[in-house]
Design a protein around this motif. Structure first.
Motif, PDB file in Angstrom:
ATOM      1  N   TYR A 169       0.819  -1.203   0.000  1.00 33.62           N
ATOM      2  CA  TYR A 169       0.000   0.000   0.000  1.00 33.62           C
ATOM      3  C   TYR A 169       0.859   1.262   0.000  1.00 33.62           C
ATOM      4  CZ  TYR A 169      -4.378  -2.513   0.484  1.00 33.62           C
ATOM      5  OH  TYR A 169      -5.467  -3.308   0.242  1.00 33.62           O
ATOM      6  N   SER A 170       2.113   1.144   0.433  1.00 29.77           N
ATOM      7  CA  SER A 170       3.039   2.288   0.449  1.00 29.77           C
ATOM      8  C   SER A 170       3.954   2.303  -0.776  1.00 29.77           C
ATOM      9  CB  SER A 170       3.896   2.249   1.720  1.00 29.77           C
ATOM     10  OG  SER A 170       3.083   2.403   2.850  1.00 29.77           O
ATOM     11  N   GLY A 171       3.786   1.344  -1.683  1.00 31.64           N
ATOM     12  CA  GLY A 171       4.602   1.281  -2.893  1.00 31.64           C
ATOM     13  C   GLY A 171       6.033   0.852  -2.635  1.00 31.64           C
ATOM     14  N   LEU A 172       6.259   0.095  -1.568  1.00 35.35           N
ATOM     15  CA  LEU A 172       7.603  -0.351  -1.209  1.00 35.35           C
ATOM     16  C   LEU A 172       7.845  -1.791  -1.644  1.00 35.35           C
ATOM     17  CD1 LEU A 172       7.710   1.167   2.395  1.00 35.35           C
ATOM     18  CD2 LEU A 172       8.826   2.063   0.331  1.00 35.35           C
ATOM     19  N   GLU A 173       9.113  -2.182  -1.666  1.00 33.19           N
ATOM     20  CA  GLU A 173       9.507  -3.548  -2.011  1.00 33.19           C
ATOM     21  C   GLU A 173       8.769  -4.540  -1.110  1.00 33.19           C
ATOM     22  OE1 GLU A 173      13.465  -6.386  -1.633  1.00 33.19           O
ATOM     23  OE2 GLU A 173      13.633  -4.242  -1.285  1.00 33.19           O
ATOM     24  N   ASN A 174       8.351  -5.647  -1.713  1.00 31.86           N
ATOM     25  CA  ASN A 174       7.646  -6.695  -0.963  1.00 31.86           C
ATOM     26  C   ASN A 174       7.827  -8.025  -1.676  1.00 31.86           C
ATOM     27  OD1 ASN A 174       5.263  -7.150  -2.878  1.00 31.86           O
ATOM     28  ND2 ASN A 174       5.288  -4.939  -2.603  1.00 31.86           N
ATOM     29  N   ASP A 175       7.507  -9.094  -0.991  1.00 24.79           N
ATOM     30  CA  ASP A 175       7.661 -10.427  -1.572  1.00 24.79           C
ATOM     31  C   ASP A 175       6.339 -11.100  -1.932  1.00 24.79           C
ATOM     32  OD1 ASP A 175      10.435 -10.591  -1.629  1.00 24.79           O
ATOM     33  OD2 ASP A 175      10.545 -11.284   0.442  1.00 24.79           O
ATOM     34  N   LEU A 176       5.229 -10.424  -1.666  1.00 25.42           N
ATOM     35  CA  LEU A 176       3.926 -11.001  -1.982  1.00 25.42           C
ATOM     36  C   LEU A 176       3.036  -9.905  -2.550  1.00 25.42           C
ATOM     37  CD1 LEU A 176       2.141 -13.583  -1.788  1.00 25.42           C
ATOM     38  CD2 LEU A 176       1.317 -12.683   0.401  1.00 25.42           C
ATOM     39  N   GLU A 177       2.634 -10.079  -3.788  1.00 21.20           N
ATOM     40  CA  GLU A 177       1.747  -9.097  -4.414  1.00 21.20           C
ATOM     41  C   GLU A 177       0.333  -9.243  -3.849  1.00 21.20           C
ATOM     42  OE1 GLU A 177       2.625  -6.603  -6.431  1.00 21.20           O
ATOM     43  OE2 GLU A 177       4.677  -7.296  -6.104  1.00 21.20           O
ATOM     44  N   VAL A 178      -0.341  -8.128  -3.704  1.00 17.30           N
ATOM     45  CA  VAL A 178      -1.737  -8.124  -3.257  1.00 17.30           C
ATOM     46  C   VAL A 178      -2.539  -7.229  -4.179  1.00 17.30           C
ATOM     47  CG1 VAL A 178      -1.093  -8.533  -0.834  1.00 17.30           C
ATOM     48  CG2 VAL A 178      -1.493  -6.196  -1.624  1.00 17.30           C
ATOM     49  N   GLU A 179      -3.844  -7.378  -4.118  1.00 12.29           N
ATOM     50  CA  GLU A 179      -4.758  -6.490  -4.824  1.00 12.29           C
ATOM     51  C   GLU A 179      -4.968  -5.274  -3.924  1.00 12.29           C
ATOM     52  OE1 GLU A 179      -6.141  -7.073  -7.877  1.00 12.29           O
ATOM     53  OE2 GLU A 179      -5.004  -8.936  -8.022  1.00 12.29           O
ATOM     54  N   VAL A 180      -4.323  -4.178  -4.226  1.00 14.03           N
ATOM     55  CA  VAL A 180      -4.425  -2.974  -3.397  1.00 14.03           C
ATOM     56  C   VAL A 180      -5.814  -2.369  -3.579  1.00 14.03           C
ATOM     57  CG1 VAL A 180      -3.515  -0.644  -3.013  1.00 14.03           C
ATOM     58  CG2 VAL A 180      -1.946  -2.550  -3.472  1.00 14.03           C
ATOM     59  N   LEU A 181      -6.464  -2.090  -2.468  1.00 13.57           N
ATOM     60  CA  LEU A 181      -7.792  -1.480  -2.479  1.00 13.57           C
ATOM     61  C   LEU A 181      -7.624   0.027  -2.365  1.00 13.57           C
ATOM     62  CD1 LEU A 181      -9.448  -3.966   0.020  1.00 13.57           C
ATOM     63  CD2 LEU A 181      -9.660  -3.967  -2.474  1.00 13.57           C
ATOM     64  N   TYR A 182      -8.212   0.754  -3.276  1.00 13.56           N
ATOM     65  CA  TYR A 182      -8.059   2.207  -3.297  1.00 13.56           C
ATOM     66  C   TYR A 182      -9.205   2.884  -2.553  1.00 13.56           C
ATOM     67  CZ  TYR A 182      -4.322   1.195  -6.481  1.00 13.56           C
ATOM     68  OH  TYR A 182      -3.152   0.706  -7.023  1.00 13.56           O
ATOM     69  N   LEU A 183      -9.320   2.582  -1.271  1.00 16.31           N
ATOM     70  CA  LEU A 183     -10.365   3.167  -0.419  1.00 16.31           C
ATOM     71  C   LEU A 183      -9.775   4.155   0.573  1.00 16.31           C
ATOM     72  CD1 LEU A 183     -12.250  -0.150   0.447  1.00 16.31           C
ATOM     73  CD2 LEU A 183     -12.932   1.562  -1.216  1.00 16.31           C
ATOM     74  N   PHE A 184      -8.461   4.365   0.497  1.00 13.54           N
ATOM     75  CA  PHE A 184      -7.792   5.135   1.542  1.00 13.54           C
ATOM     76  C   PHE A 184      -7.370   6.501   1.044  1.00 13.54           C
ATOM     77  CE2 PHE A 184      -7.404   0.678   2.397  1.00 13.54           C
ATOM     78  CZ  PHE A 184      -7.782   0.595   3.727  1.00 13.54           C
TER      79      PHE A 184
END
Length: 184
Positions: A169-184
Motif C-alpha cells: 500500500y506504500s509502494g515499497l519492495e515486498n515479496d507477496l503481491e496483493v490487490e491494493v484497495l483504493y479506499l484510503f
C-alpha cells in the motif's frame, strides 16, 4: 460444527485470522515467514486466492482475502494449513532452532486428543473468518492488519514491517503481491 466464523460462502471477501496452537511464536525466523509467503503465493497462482491485505505475526496470520475461479475459501485455507503445517515441522527439524525439542513436543502433544492419526498439530482448529460487507469494515480491517506489528512494538510504522501488505500500500519492495484497495 459452528459456521459463525467460517468462510461459508463463495462470493464474499473475508477477514481471516489463522493462529498456531498455544499461540506459539513460530514465525520468528525468516525461513518460517517465507514458508507462509511461498504458500500464499502458491494459493494465489493455483487456488484462486485473491489477497487484499495480510500480515504475518509471530504466532498468527491475518488475511483480507477472497477465493475466485470457482474455488471455495474454506478449501483453500484447509489446504494452506495442511501444507504449511508439514513445511513448518520440516523447517524446525532441518534448520537451526534453539526451541526445536520443546516445539516438536508441544506440537506432538497438541494432537494427542485427535481421533485422526496425526503426528503434529501446528495450527489451531478452524480459523476466525468474518465476512466483508461494507467499505467501513474493509478500512477498519486493513488498518487493523497493518497496525498489528506497530501495536506489538515490532516497528514504529506499518510500512516498516516487511511481512505485511502495508508495504504494498506504500509502494515499497515486498515479496507477496496483493490487490491494493483504493479506499484510503
Amino acid at each position: 460444527m459452528s459456521t459463525k466464523y467460517k468462510a461459508a460462502t463463495t462470493e464474499e471477501a473475508y477477514f481471516i485470522t489463522i493462529t498456531t496452537v498455544g499461540w506459539i511464536d513460530v514465525f520468528t525466523r525468516l525461513s518460517q515467514k517465507y514458508t507462509i509467503i511461498n504458500a500464499l503465493r502458491y494459493c494465489q497462482n493455483n487456488k484462486g486466492l485473491e489477497i487484499y491485505a495480510y500480515c504475518i505475526m509471530s504466532s498468527h496470520i491475518h488475511l483480507l482475502c477472497k477465493a475466485t475461479n470457482g474455488f471455495l475459501l474454506s478449501d483453500v485455507i484447509r489446504d494452506f494449513k495442511k501444507y504449511t503445517s508439514k513445511k513448518i515441522i520440516d523447517t524446525i527439524v532441518e534448520e537451526p532452532e534453539s526451541r526445536r525439542e520443546w516445539m516438536l513436543d508441544y506440537f506432538k502433544k497438541a494432537c494427542e486428543h485427535l481421533k485422526r492419526n496425526q503426528q503434529f498439530k501446528v495450527w489451531q482448529d478452524g480459523y476466525h473468518a468474518e465476512v466483508v460487507q461494507t467499505n467501513w469494515f474493509i478500512k477498519q480491517k486493513v488498518n487493523y492488519i497493518h497496525f498489528n506489528p506497530v501495536k506489538e512494538k515490532v516497528v514504529s510504522n506499518p510500512e516498516d514491517y516487511y511481512f505485511s501488505s502495508a508495504r504494498n500500500y506504500s509502494g515499497l519492495e515486498n515479496d507477496l503481491e496483493v490487490e491494493v484497495l483504493y479506499l484510503f
